[in-house]
Design a protein around this motif. Sequence first.
Motif, PDB file in Angstrom:
ATOM      1  N   THR A  44      -6.120  -2.440   1.210  1.00 61.10           N
ATOM      2  CA  THR A  44      -7.261  -1.459   1.388  1.00 61.10           C
ATOM      3  C   THR A  44      -8.312  -1.731   0.356  1.00 61.10           C
ATOM      4  O   THR A  44      -9.489  -1.550   0.659  1.00 61.10           O
ATOM      5  CB  THR A  44      -6.819  -0.237   1.549  1.00 61.10           C
ATOM      6  N   HIS A  64      -5.478   3.236  -5.448  1.00 61.83           N
ATOM      7  CA  HIS A  64      -4.921   4.366  -5.069  1.00 61.83           C
ATOM      8  C   HIS A  64      -3.275   4.398  -4.848  1.00 61.83           C
ATOM      9  O   HIS A  64      -2.991   5.028  -4.215  1.00 61.83           O
ATOM     10  CB  HIS A  64      -5.694   4.358  -3.713  1.00 61.83           C
ATOM     11  N   CYS A 151       1.511   3.566  -1.792  1.00 65.75           N
ATOM     12  CA  CYS A 151       0.747   3.253  -0.647  1.00 65.75           C
ATOM     13  C   CYS A 151       1.559   2.576   0.290  1.00 65.75           C
ATOM     14  O   CYS A 151       1.891   2.710   1.175  1.00 65.75           O
ATOM     15  CB  CYS A 151      -0.770   2.704  -0.835  1.00 65.75           C
TER      16      CYS A 151
HETATM   17 ZN   LIG Z   1      -3.305   1.178  -0.166  1.00 62.65          ZN
END
Ligand SMILES: [Zn+2]
Length: 334
Positions: A44, A64, A151
């Motif tokens: 991402t 993140h 994540c």
């Molecule tokens: Zn991610």
Amino acid sequence: MKAMVLTQTADIHTGPLNLQEVTDPVPGPGELRLRVRCCAICRTDLHVIEGDLPEAKRPIIPGHQIIGIVDALGEGCRQFQIGQRVGVAWLRQTCGQCRFCLSGRENLCAAQQFTGYHADGGYAEQTVVPEAFAYEIPETFDDQSATPLLCAGIIGYRALSRSRLPTGGRLAIFGFGSSAHVVIQIARHRGCEVYVVTRGAGHRRLAREMGAVWVGEDANAMPVKVDSAILFAPVGDLVLPALAVLDRGGTLAVAGIHLSDIPALDYERFLFYERDLRSVTANTREDGRGLLAEAAEIPIRPHITTYALAEANRALQDLKDDRINGTGVLVMPT
Ligand SMILES: [Zn+2]
Ligand SMILES: [Zn+2]
């Protein structure tokens, strides 16, 4: 503080992240400031940097999947203390009041904000996070091993639940990157057989080492039909082969936040017999807590490749070109 900053959308091979000295972030009401220990990279981040997602904030500090130590508390913080280790994930803020938030589906809130996309993230020595969206990290995990859970792990966990994999069932995984290498460990712990389709020879080797019962490049060669499938590769062309390996009543979950176009599909051949095609959109905090608890119980052992903060461009180039086995992690200087 030092941070890797993106000012303009660009191909990762042009090295668009610049190491800069920026002002230390100040925690607002209800926010924690963290001294970042490490931050895993994610596909991402590539989508944010290369413009596959609509542009949200520029300049932006991506990242993140953050592990850090609380070093300042904003007004009204009650949940965490200075010196405590916490994790920061993609979901950063929701409205808390809409019908989705009020029905346990905050991943669908229209007002949600994401870390390293709407607000600065963890490719930096410090970051801030609303404390309501920070996670306690089980002691089983050292800092680096915990990062992929935030994540890759959480999204994998939600994708697994969206794929409706029955206990002891058969799961096919398409693409064997960071998220998949966590999911295979959960699925095997739940007594399931895992079949892996992936291009990279290194990824196939890792999948075999991690206990896949069958690994190949071509889904047509898969010896059985499966109950569930998860598509991790952001490649719409793979949706049809992934539907084709489902048994009657099976479910395919598409895990990525971005997917190239899906080709026209023959209803009878790919969907009839109650096969389901489902998307996966972000996660709820409950998914995050569920994943961390199950990961500690198994315990999940991620494969890590470390990079210095200043090497973030190279780390993401390696991710894009399939040169990372498991998860790439940026480690801050101590
Ligand atoms: Zn991610
Ligand atoms: Zn909401």
